[in-house]
Design an enzyme around this catalytic site. Sequence first.
Site, short mmCIF file in Angstrom:
data_model
loop_
_atom_site.label_atom_id
_atom_site.label_comp_id
_atom_site.label_asym_id
_atom_site.label_seq_id
_atom_site.Cartn_x
_atom_site.Cartn_y
_atom_site.Cartn_z
N GLY A 204 79.83 35.71 57.05
CA GLY A 204 79.42 36.79 55.96
C GLY A 204 78.44 37.87 56.73
O GLY A 204 78.41 37.76 58.21
N ASN A 205 77.56 38.61 55.99
CA ASN A 205 76.88 39.57 56.73
C ASN A 205 75.49 39.67 55.82
O ASN A 205 75.41 38.94 54.82
CB ASN A 205 77.49 40.79 56.98
CG ASN A 205 77.91 41.47 55.59
OD1 ASN A 205 77.05 41.59 54.80
ND2 ASN A 205 79.39 41.49 55.53
N ARG A 206 74.87 40.43 56.32
CA ARG A 206 73.43 40.52 55.78
C ARG A 206 73.08 41.54 54.82
O ARG A 206 72.08 41.86 54.29
CB ARG A 206 72.18 40.65 56.83
CG ARG A 206 72.10 39.66 58.01
CD ARG A 206 71.21 40.24 59.01
NE ARG A 206 69.76 40.62 58.46
CZ ARG A 206 69.09 41.13 58.98
NH1 ARG A 206 69.33 41.62 60.27
NH2 ARG A 206 67.80 41.55 58.60
N SER A 207 74.30 42.25 54.39
CA SER A 207 74.06 43.13 53.22
C SER A 207 73.82 42.56 51.85
O SER A 207 74.28 41.74 51.31
CB SER A 207 75.47 43.96 52.93
OG SER A 207 75.38 44.81 52.15
N ALA A 271 79.62 45.98 52.40
CA ALA A 271 80.17 45.66 53.93
C ALA A 271 81.08 44.54 53.89
O ALA A 271 80.71 43.30 53.73
CB ALA A 271 78.74 45.21 54.65
#
Length: 400
Positions: A204-207, A271
């Site tokens: 995943g990502n930090r968005s 994102a």
Amino acid sequence: MASIVLGVSGGIASYKAAELLRLLTESGHSVRVVPTESSLHFVGAATWEALSGQPVQVGVFQNVEEVPHVRIGQSADLVLVAPATANTLAKAAHGLADDLLTNTLLTARCPVMFAPAMHTEMWENAATQANVETLRSRGHVVLEPAVGRLTGVDTGKGRLPAPAEIYAAAVNVLAGREQDLMGRRVVVSAGGTREFLDPVRYLGNRSSGRQGFALAEAAVARGASVTVVAANVSLPRPAGVDVVDVVSTEQLREQMHLAAADADAVVMAAAPADFRPAEFVDAKIKKTADGVAPQIHLVENPDILVELVAARTSKRPVIVGFAAETGDATASVIEHARAKLARKGCDLLVVNDVSAGKVFGQEDSEAVLLGADGSVTQFAHGPKSDLAHQVWDAVVQRLD
């Protein structure tokens, strides 16, 4: 601070208007509550007078010497009806005026905003939808109801948005933005997608989705009909917005294509993960006795923004991309962004420098807006809501 009329019509959600009133008064606004006769079966006049510090009346024949049916609407900076029942929406759309609230709606020359609350069948009825369309065509803001538990065991669309969400929408309207997106349908993606390795782990990502939700709130304040495709966003839902929840990039891709088909503008603020595991393992991946970590093979995800650009058959929708970039040994943030704009083919690209933990999850942001026409606009550091309005300013120019 503003002079606000809070209209309360007769529905079980009337009790939530007390919390909305508190939010408005504690932020310094002067609020006069104008309930309908039927709403007093749910919340009495004494409650509204105690919380607002102002007198309450429902008919036009009290304090006649003050001509309240004209004066209240004339002196208001905002008329906000929450909850707005199907009956009140119908009266407002057809210009009926048989009590103080509906007279106030006719005499108001300020922004008017409705927060509907009713059963799903009533909201979806063709008559109600026609009335909503009529009110919006006149420049009034009609929020989309929330989806959730209704009266009794019923669940569906028709629930009054949370008071905090209505308050946030009202603040945007009070900011005096033009209704330059009135009659437009816009789609915004928000958050970050997840690509699962096994039942408990994912890439995943930090968005956080903050910027996407800020864009949605700003579009509502400017009169747009807004759909948000939200990827794993845990923030409160913006009032007046249709939210479609997704998890993976493939789900985001599917829902964005569906929503964008008849949109005037699409803002791809989410994102999406660039890669996903080639295989999903049904059971949790275990550590091995020899301490050797498993090898994970990745495959590239489709580029949703490129696909959305390719799918349009004309200059509609206007398409905005977002680029979270860091500089490296080969190029600067802006150089990477210019190459991405050319590769993606969108009309506008909002460029965030995310090095050193900036932007993701923060209340504030700063960005550069690159246009396919060669334009460059620098957005100073400030609230994400300000950036959202600046993005819509650029979109409106291209819509017109």
